[in-house]
Design a protein around this motif. Structure first.
Motif, PDB file in Angstrom:
ATOM      1  N   TYR A 289       0.806  -1.221   0.000  1.00 16.02           N
ATOM      2  CA  TYR A 289       0.000   0.000   0.000  1.00 16.02           C
ATOM      3  C   TYR A 289       0.843   1.278   0.000  1.00 16.02           C
ATOM      4  CZ  TYR A 289      -3.750  -3.175   1.544  1.00 16.02           C
ATOM      5  OH  TYR A 289      -4.664  -4.193   1.651  1.00 16.02           O
ATOM      6  N   LEU A 290       2.152   1.142   0.212  1.00 16.62           N
ATOM      7  CA  LEU A 290       3.003   2.327   0.312  1.00 16.62           C
ATOM      8  C   LEU A 290       3.034   3.103  -1.002  1.00 16.62           C
ATOM      9  CD1 LEU A 290       6.006   0.822   2.331  1.00 16.62           C
ATOM     10  CD2 LEU A 290       4.192   2.329   3.196  1.00 16.62           C
ATOM     11  N   ARG A 291       3.373   4.373  -0.895  1.00 13.32           N
ATOM     12  CA  ARG A 291       3.475   5.256  -2.073  1.00 13.32           C
ATOM     13  C   ARG A 291       4.942   5.643  -2.217  1.00 13.32           C
ATOM     14  NH1 ARG A 291       1.679   7.369  -6.950  1.00 13.32           N
ATOM     15  NH2 ARG A 291       0.764   9.453  -6.776  1.00 13.32           N
ATOM     16  N   PRO A 292       5.782   4.778  -2.829  1.00 12.04           N
ATOM     17  CA  PRO A 292       7.227   5.037  -2.858  1.00 12.04           C
ATOM     18  C   PRO A 292       7.625   6.157  -3.808  1.00 12.04           C
ATOM     19  CG  PRO A 292       6.709   3.065  -4.099  1.00 12.04           C
ATOM     20  CD  PRO A 292       5.445   3.497  -3.437  1.00 12.04           C
ATOM     21  N   GLU A 293       6.801   6.419  -4.836  1.00 12.47           N
ATOM     22  CA  GLU A 293       7.145   7.433  -5.820  1.00 12.47           C
ATOM     23  C   GLU A 293       5.875   7.967  -6.455  1.00 12.47           C
ATOM     24  OE1 GLU A 293       9.580   5.349  -8.616  1.00 12.47           O
ATOM     25  OE2 GLU A 293       7.938   4.099  -9.352  1.00 12.47           O
ATOM     26  N   PHE A 294       6.016   9.087  -7.126  1.00 13.27           N
ATOM     27  CA  PHE A 294       4.863   9.664  -7.804  1.00 13.27           C
ATOM     28  C   PHE A 294       5.344  10.454  -9.020  1.00 13.27           C
ATOM     29  CE2 PHE A 294       6.213  12.402  -4.341  1.00 13.27           C
ATOM     30  CZ  PHE A 294       6.348  13.652  -4.932  1.00 13.27           C
ATOM     31  N   ALA A 295       4.453  10.619  -9.972  1.00 16.16           N
ATOM     32  CA  ALA A 295       4.773  11.371 -11.187  1.00 16.16           C
ATOM     33  C   ALA A 295       4.337  12.818 -11.016  1.00 16.16           C
ATOM     34  CB  ALA A 295       4.075  10.741 -12.389  1.00 16.16           C
ATOM     35  N   VAL A 296       5.117  13.724 -11.573  1.00 16.63           N
ATOM     36  CA  VAL A 296       4.801  15.138 -11.472  1.00 16.63           C
ATOM     37  C   VAL A 296       5.216  15.844 -12.764  1.00 16.63           C
ATOM     38  CG1 VAL A 296       7.011  15.736 -10.400  1.00 16.63           C
ATOM     39  CG2 VAL A 296       5.008  17.192 -10.003  1.00 16.63           C
ATOM     40  N   ALA A 297       4.425  16.830 -13.145  1.00 17.62           N
ATOM     41  CA  ALA A 297       4.740  17.606 -14.349  1.00 17.62           C
ATOM     42  C   ALA A 297       5.678  18.749 -13.994  1.00 17.62           C
ATOM     43  CB  ALA A 297       3.447  18.150 -14.958  1.00 17.62           C
ATOM     44  N   THR A 298       6.710  18.920 -14.779  1.00 15.12           N
ATOM     45  CA  THR A 298       7.651  20.039 -14.602  1.00 15.12           C
ATOM     46  C   THR A 298       7.737  20.810 -15.915  1.00 15.12           C
ATOM     47  OG1 THR A 298       9.622  18.837 -15.315  1.00 15.12           O
ATOM     48  CG2 THR A 298       8.974  18.605 -13.001  1.00 15.12           C
ATOM     49  N   SER A 299       8.426  21.922 -15.884  1.00 14.62           N
ATOM     50  CA  SER A 299       8.570  22.746 -17.094  1.00 14.62           C
ATOM     51  C   SER A 299       9.333  22.007 -18.189  1.00 14.62           C
ATOM     52  CB  SER A 299       9.293  24.053 -16.763  1.00 14.62           C
ATOM     53  OG  SER A 299      10.553  23.786 -16.159  1.00 14.62           O
ATOM     54  N   SER A 300      10.126  21.017 -17.807  1.00 13.12           N
ATOM     55  CA  SER A 300      10.905  20.257 -18.792  1.00 13.12           C
ATOM     56  C   SER A 300      10.280  18.906 -19.109  1.00 13.12           C
ATOM     57  CB  SER A 300      12.334  20.057 -18.274  1.00 13.12           C
ATOM     58  OG  SER A 300      12.316  19.412 -17.017  1.00 13.12           O
TER      59      SER A 300
END
Length: 803
Positions: A289-300
């Motif tokens: 159930y852990l959330r080890p990573e996540f996606a995120v939008a950046t300028s690049s």
């Protein structure tokens, strides 16, 4: 002749002196109470009230103490002189729940003990003590409604193996279910502000006779705060303000409501705002159930970020605002007009279960949001509680308008295409409900209903790189409509206070219309237009029998139905990775046939046991199954080759269960209560029986509650059984990303428990402090089928100020 008239007057005067006709009424409903035994201390004098609650106390002396005794009310002792000139005596219903007043069964007030079905109740006082963060949590606190959550801004109820569009939600008697209520998990119940609720009733089991389509597994009826009159020329002003904080989600909540009451007019205003940050799960439990990573939008571009605290569920936070305005006008005691305006809106709500999906070892989505979920309702209710008409004694007419707006926005990782769908439903409804007392023993309820829904749906793809948009397939056929017309009736026969028989019938006609011309540009369906018509005749019959103060039996049999709606016949969406649901214009209503047996044992209020067992057969069930479109079993949808599916009448289901509740006063201040539910069921899939998706694991709770004048303490545990891999429905197995994995690497739903403590302190007449420490041992768990893990150790503090 003069002497004759004088003698006659003296006789009547003598009768007036020695007789005293009184009326015995229920203190809450103001309804007459039949069969009240009225006697003196040595029982040498006694009378019994008639069907109008009337009795003559002429044989009792003015100074004599009189006892009023009734099976379902608390014994009342009063001196004859204290009755006063009103000649009315009010009895209080007993404390074991047999005489609680419910509205949802017939839309008029009835004693709960008279209803053959099991109905759960929660009033404003218990809601304040339980301190729910959403209305979904409020339902969960009843102990017999299971809540699934795909995201923090969610809460999809499950009742006796049914969920979503097989359950009905009403607000102040107005149907909330609309033409696009889906078979997938629904979060609409959180639009209802728990601070604005005066009481809630949950009918376990079918309610189609009163409410029509969708009321297969249960009805959740919410009744909001009522404006209160002063009944004088002076203004009555009352106000409440609440602030609340919860540590697991860093929740900040503010609420206020105030009442302006005049002689014939009253107004109430209520507003609430809640802001949640990302939810923290518990420390002890499955690492899956852990959330080890996540996606995120950046300028690049999109990147994967390591989560510095895997217990924090990025991204799950959201905010919500609710406001309500009601007006009440009562020109006469038996006539009232009620106008209500309700509005709820949210921020974007991250669909957390979609954000944790992986594809080829990489997070699939950078964005997956429900857009602001908006709900507006206005309703006008006219009620007349007494009439000399031959057609009715009581009548209630309700006209309502609702507007629902929802949207979905998702973008795959490192994709520049954002898929957007926007939906809106305009819902109009009219109900008329009547009650007629045919005899002292028989009451007749009947009414009619008309509902019209109009659906607007837009779909487009945004190119985030150059900020352009192109049209795409819409989730629903734009401009489609759903209509329902019905007549219904029920009869209540109560030959004596111990026995009640109730039965009812409903005839419903439902028609859906949809034009697929716009979507055929993308889908090439074999049809451009669909019209689906269905008729349904449903019924119910049941008894409530109380042979002694210690025993109450309830037996009920019913049929229910759900007519295909626009979501069933016209939806296009990705149901799961690699699958797309397409329209099907060849659908029929599904029917449920069920029975329920209940037994309540009251051992002199020292121990109360409440048991129920039930069985439901669902025929012609509307389910999602593999399908072909123009002979093809796979099509390209949103850039992915997807398996074609559609809603079809392709299944049967058998659901059964047992519930047991216990209440045991240990002392005058200390109570032990407990509730446990066992649910099972299978459905037919390709000629074999498989587990049903919405059958929850066995679950229960135990409370030890201590109450004094100013303090109330509650130490309680919630517990939940497991579902092994072989007990999961096939559709749940496909969502392995939300489940823990067993030793063989297969998804399953582990068992869990939480230990909790709640306290309420009445500081003074104006200030109330409520605190909770939930999940004290910081367990990491998910309620069955949930995409988001539940809160870890959570401190909730609420301060209420009343004026």
């Amino acid at each position: 002749m003069k002497f004759f008239y004088l003698s006659l007057c003296l006789v009547f005067l003598s009768l007036g002196v020695h007789s005293q006709n009184i009326k015995v009424l229920n203190s809450q409903t103001k309804e007459p109470v039949f069969g009240v035994a009225i006697y003196n201390v040595d029982k040498t004098k006694s009378v019994i009230t008639n069907f109008n609650g009337e009795a003559d106390l002429g044989e009792f002396n003015d100074t004599e103490t009189i006892y009023f005794k009734h099976l379902s009310h608390t014994l009342k002792t009063i001196n004859k002189k204290q009755i006063g000139k009103l000649n009315k005596v009010f009895l209080v219903s007993n404390t074991q729940g047999l005489q609680e007043i419910v509205i949802s069964a017939s839309k008029f007030k009835q004693n709960k003990r008279d209803i053959p079905q099991k109905i759960l109740s929660a009033n404003a006082k218990s809601i304040q003590f339980n301190n729910p963060q959403t209305s979904a949590d409020l339902l969960e606190n009843t102990g017999q409604v299971y809540i699934q959550k795909s995201q923090l801004g969610g809460g999809s109820p499950m009742i006796r193996g049914f969920s979503t569009n097989r359950l009905l939600i009403t607000v102040d008697g107005v149907r909330m279910n609309n033409a696009i209520f889906r078979g997938g998990n629904l979060q609409n119940v959180i639009a209802i502000d728990p601070f604005a609720i005066q009481n809630t009733e949950v009918t376990l089991g079918a309610g189609s006779v009163t409410y029509g389509s969708d009321a297969i597994g249960g009805v959740m009826s919410f009744y909001t705060l009522k404006p209160k009159l002063s009944y004088t020329d002076s203004l009555m002003f009352k106000a409440n303000a609440v602030v609340r904080y919860a540590s697991a989600s860093n929740e900040r909540t503010g609420h206020f409501d105030f009442n302006l009451g005049y002689k014939k007019w009253a107004f109430i205003t209520s507003a609430s705002y809640t802001d949640f940050d990302d939810l923290r799960m518990g420390s002890h439990g499955p690492e899956d159930y852990l959330r080890p990573e996540f996606a995120v939008a950046t300028s690049s571009g999109d990147v994967i970020i390591e989560n510095d605290n895997p217990l924090v569920q990025k991204y799950s936070g959201y905010s919500q605002f609710n406001v309500m305005q009601k007006a009440h006008y009562e020109p006469y005691e038996d006539l009232s007009f009620d106008l209500g305006l309700y509005y709820s809106t949210t921020s974007n709500i991250p669909r957390y279960d979609r954000l944790i999906r992986y594809r080829s070892g990489v997070l699939r989505s950078t964005e997956w949001n429900y857009g602001p979920q908006n709900w507006f309702m206005s309703n006008l209710e006219v009620t007349k509680l007494s009439s000399r008409s031959n057609l009715y004694d009581k009548i209630k007419a309700t006209v309502a308008y609702q507007n629902f707006q929802e949207s979905r926005m998702d973008r795959d990782f490192q994709s520049t295409t954002r898929s957007v769908s926007e939906e809106a439903v305009n819902a109009y409804s009219f109900n008329i409900d009547l009650e007629k007392k045919l005899s002292p023993k028989t009451e007749f309820f009947y009414g009619g209903e008309y509902i019209y829904n109009k659906v607007k749906s837009v779909g487009y793809n945004q190119d985030t790189a150059n900020n352009t948009e192109v049209d795409a397939v819409t989730r629903y056929p734009n401009g489609s409509s759903w209509q329902s017309a019905a007549v219904y009736s029920s009869i209540k026969y109560k030959p004596n206070p111990k026995f009640v028989f109730q039965s009812g019938l409903r005839f419903n006609y439902v028609v859906s219309e949809a034009n697929f011309t716009e979507n055929n540009v993308f889908l090439n369906l074999p049809f451009d237009y669909a019209k689906n018509e269905s008729e349904a005749l449903t019924g119910t019959a049941g008894i409530s029998w109380t042979p002694s103060p210690k025993i109450q039996w309830k037996l009920n049999a019913s049929s229910a139905f759900r007519a295909p709606n626009i979501d069933d016949i016209g939806k296009v969406f990705d149901s799961e990775p690699g699958s797309v649901v397409v329209p099907n214009n060849n659908l029929k209503s599904e029917y449920a046939y069920g029975s329920e047996l209940g037994l309540k044992l009251n051992f002199n209020n020292k121990l109360v046991l409440d048991m129920s067992t039930y069985y439901t057969y669902l025929d012609n069930a509307l389910v999602r199954r593999d399908y072909s479109l123009n002979g093809e079993t796979e099509i390209l949808y949103n850039g992915e080759l997807s398996n074609v599916q559609a809603i079809q009448n392709a299944s049967k289901a058998w659901i059964y269960g047992f519930e047991v509740g216990l209440k045991m006063p240990i002392t005058n201040q200390l109570d032990l209560t407990s509730q446990y539910s066992v649910i099972g069921g299978t459905e037919e899939e390709e000629s074999i029986e498989v587990p049903i998706r919405h059958v929850a694991p066995n679950f229960g709770n135990t409370h030890l509650t201590w109450t004094s004048n100013a303090i109330k303490l509650d130490f309680f545990a919630n517990y939940n059984g497991d579902l092994s891999y072989y007990e999961l429905a096939p559709s749940e197995i496909e969502k392995d990303y939300i489940y823990a994995l067993d030793a063989n690497g297969n998804p399953y739903s582990p068992s869990w428990y939480t230990v909790n403590f709640r306290a309420q302190y009445q500081v003074n007449n104006a200030i109330t402090l409520t605190t909770s420490l939930e999940n004290i041992t910081d367990q990491r768990y998910k309620t069955y089928s949930s995409g988001i893990a539940a809160a870890g150790r959570n401190l909730i503090v609420a301060l209420k100020y009343s004026l």
